[in-house]
Structures are given as C-alpha cells and as structure tokens.
Design a protein around this motif. Structure first.
Motif, PDB file in Angstrom:
ATOM      1  N   LYS A  81      44.407   9.766   7.176  1.00  0.00           N
ATOM      2  CA  LYS A  81      43.725   8.578   6.630  1.00  0.00           C
ATOM      3  C   LYS A  81      42.862   7.874   7.675  1.00  0.00           C
ATOM      4  O   LYS A  81      42.775   6.644   7.710  1.00  0.00           O
ATOM      5  CB  LYS A  81      44.751   7.589   6.052  1.00  0.00           C
ATOM      6  N   VAL A 110      36.302  11.648   0.115  1.00  0.00           N
ATOM      7  CA  VAL A 110      35.238  10.671  -0.168  1.00  0.00           C
ATOM      8  C   VAL A 110      35.836   9.293  -0.406  1.00  0.00           C
ATOM      9  O   VAL A 110      35.332   8.277   0.098  1.00  0.00           O
ATOM     10  CB  VAL A 110      34.407  11.124  -1.389  1.00  0.00           C
ATOM     11  N   ASP A 111      36.933   9.248  -1.146  1.00  0.00           N
ATOM     12  CA  ASP A 111      37.586   7.961  -1.422  1.00  0.00           C
ATOM     13  C   ASP A 111      38.082   7.307  -0.135  1.00  0.00           C
ATOM     14  O   ASP A 111      37.970   6.076   0.034  1.00  0.00           O
ATOM     15  CB  ASP A 111      38.755   8.161  -2.385  1.00  0.00           C
ATOM     16  N   GLU A 117      30.701   1.138  -1.584  1.00  0.00           N
ATOM     17  CA  GLU A 117      30.969   0.985  -3.006  1.00  0.00           C
ATOM     18  C   GLU A 117      30.898   2.350  -3.691  1.00  0.00           C
ATOM     19  O   GLU A 117      29.994   3.141  -3.403  1.00  0.00           O
ATOM     20  CB  GLU A 117      29.952   0.043  -3.653  1.00  0.00           C
ATOM     21  N   PRO A 118      31.836   2.645  -4.578  1.00  0.00           N
ATOM     22  CA  PRO A 118      31.778   3.921  -5.303  1.00  0.00           C
ATOM     23  C   PRO A 118      30.557   3.967  -6.207  1.00  0.00           C
ATOM     24  O   PRO A 118      30.132   2.933  -6.746  1.00  0.00           O
ATOM     25  CB  PRO A 118      33.074   3.927  -6.123  1.00  0.00           C
ATOM     26  N   GLN A 125      36.822  14.961  -3.292  1.00  0.00           N
ATOM     27  CA  GLN A 125      36.800  13.574  -3.767  1.00  0.00           C
ATOM     28  C   GLN A 125      37.859  12.743  -3.051  1.00  0.00           C
ATOM     29  O   GLN A 125      37.653  11.550  -2.779  1.00  0.00           O
ATOM     30  CB  GLN A 125      37.034  13.538  -5.272  1.00  0.00           C
ATOM     31  N   GLU A 126      38.992  13.360  -2.714  1.00  0.00           N
ATOM     32  CA  GLU A 126      40.055  12.639  -2.001  1.00  0.00           C
ATOM     33  C   GLU A 126      39.548  12.109  -0.665  1.00  0.00           C
ATOM     34  O   GLU A 126      39.860  10.980  -0.273  1.00  0.00           O
ATOM     35  CB  GLU A 126      41.257  13.564  -1.763  1.00  0.00           C
ATOM     36  N   CYS A 141      35.038   5.990   1.797  1.00  0.00           N
ATOM     37  CA  CYS A 141      34.508   4.769   1.171  1.00  0.00           C
ATOM     38  C   CYS A 141      35.344   3.559   1.568  1.00  0.00           C
ATOM     39  O   CYS A 141      34.810   2.489   1.866  1.00  0.00           O
ATOM     40  CB  CYS A 141      34.498   4.928  -0.347  1.00  0.00           C
ATOM     41  N   ALA A 142      36.667   3.746   1.577  1.00  0.00           N
ATOM     42  CA  ALA A 142      37.554   2.643   1.968  1.00  0.00           C
ATOM     43  C   ALA A 142      37.393   2.311   3.453  1.00  0.00           C
ATOM     44  O   ALA A 142      37.372   1.139   3.848  1.00  0.00           O
ATOM     45  CB  ALA A 142      39.006   3.015   1.664  1.00  0.00           C
ATOM     46  N   ARG A 154      42.114  13.493   5.347  1.00  0.00           N
ATOM     47  CA  ARG A 154      43.001  13.389   4.177  1.00  0.00           C
ATOM     48  C   ARG A 154      44.450  13.159   4.602  1.00  0.00           C
ATOM     49  O   ARG A 154      45.171  12.353   4.003  1.00  0.00           O
ATOM     50  CB  ARG A 154      42.882  14.673   3.366  1.00  0.00           C
TER      51      ARG A 154
END
Length: 217
Positions: free
Chosen positions: A125, A74-75, A84-85, A71-72, A78-79, A122
């Motif tokens: 970034k 994925v976030d 959009e989440p 999930q880290e 997305c950014a 991760r």
C-alpha cells in the motif's frame, strides 16, 4: 531531490507499472487446472515435451503467480496522490505479481525472474523509491535462487520449492498461469521494462543536463 531526479523517478515508476501485463484470453497462457497432487515438475515437463523442440532450441517455461486486476493498484495510487476517480469506463487489464522462469530442463533462471512493482504497491500500500524496490527485488531473487538450487533433476525438491512460494505469498493456483516459450531469451520480453537501467544511468549523470541514454525502438 532536484527536479531532474523527480522527473526520472516518476518515469521509472511509470516503466515499472507497465510491467507484468497478462492477457488471460491468450490461448498460449495456460491454467494449472491439470495439476495433479501438486506435481508441478511433471506438469511442466509434460507441456515442454509436447513441443518436440530441437536440441539447440532455447525453450522454457514461465510461471505467472498471483494474477490480479490493475484497478486495485489504480485505486491505491489515487488514494496516495489524492486523485479523483474518473467517470469513464476504463478497463485497466490484469497483472501478475511475479514471474518465475525455467529453461527446458527446468533449471531456474534467476536473472529473468522478477517481481512487479504493481504487486509491491498492492501488497504494501505504498509507492517505493527505486533504490528500495531494487533491494526488495534482489532479496526476492536471492531467496528464490536458494530455494530452487539443484531442483532441476529432483522432482520432490522442485515441487516443494513451488509449494513453498505459493504458501509464502499466500497464492492460490487458481490465480496462477504458465506459458511455454519456444525461445525463452526473446519471447515475453514486453513483460519487463528494459529502459529502467538507462533511466537510472541518466539520474547518475553529473553534468546537470537531462539526457536520454537510450533510443526508442
């Protein structure tokens, strides 16, 4: 970059992101809770000896460093891409940052060891180009090969090398796992994608046609 290369670059990234899955509920994947006084050497040999392999059996051990939730990543993606989440309750599972492989005599296996692109994203970034990531992973392997050179018969050097990797990457052993493999050449092959080299060959194909140079199995 031509359209074909963009498609292949995206496909390569997807293949990289598929790497490094780890099921923490798998009973074959062990914690390092039994580690005593940072003696990785004795712990690994003890688990290997419990297997009582035949002399020709190609067993070994893999150590998974720095387990984290996908999930880290994925976030971050997305950014990066302005996505959009989703409102759906989706569990993305867990990944490890890198895996170190050793044979049953604790010789370091450089060619099998790898760093996951999920961990790269991760940590830094950003999503790397394939050429950028290959250079990073090659340097990573070279550094490890130097670190674990001639450590198989020297417990002090082996333990020092393991400790150095934990410190270098800021990893706590609580986020590490190990697995004893009966055949290190065939087990856990799903951890590392074998299609990436074929996709790179397709990028270098100069006839302008989009070709798949591999067969799905």
């Amino acid at each position: 970059m031509i359209e074909k290369d963009k498609i292949l670059e995206s496909w390569i990234m997807v293949e990289h992101l598929s790497e490094g899955d780890i099921n923490l509920n798998n009973k074959a994947i062990l914690t390092l809770n039994d580690l005593q006084e940072q003696d990785f050497y004795s712990l690994f040999l003890h688990e290997i000896e419990k297997k009582k392999w035949k002399q020709r059996q190609k067993g070994g051990v893999v150590v998974y460093f720095d387990v984290f939730t996908f999930q880290e990543v994925v976030d971050i993606l997305c950014a990066e891409y302005g996505l959009e989440p989703t409102d759906e309750d989706i569990r993305f599972g867990d990944k490890f940052s890198f895996a170190l492989y050793f044979d049953k005599n604790l010789n370091f296996l450089e060619d099998m060891t790898f760093f996951t692109e999920s961990a790269y994203i991760r940590n830094f970034k950003k999503v790397p180009y394939e050429s950028e990531f290959r250079i990073f992973e090659r340097n990573f392997r070279n550094q490890l090969a130097h670190e674990f050179d001639e450590t198989a018969r020297d417990s002090v050097k082996f333990n020092a090398a393991m400790q150095n990797e934990l410190l270098r990457h800021g990893v706590d052993i609580i986020n590490c796992r190990m697995q004893i493999l009966d055949n290190i050449e065939t087990e856990a092959t799903n951890l590392h994608s074998f299609f990436i080299d074929d996709l790179e060959k397709a990028k270098k194909n100069r006839d302008g046609q989009f070709e798949c140079l591999f067969v799905w199995k």
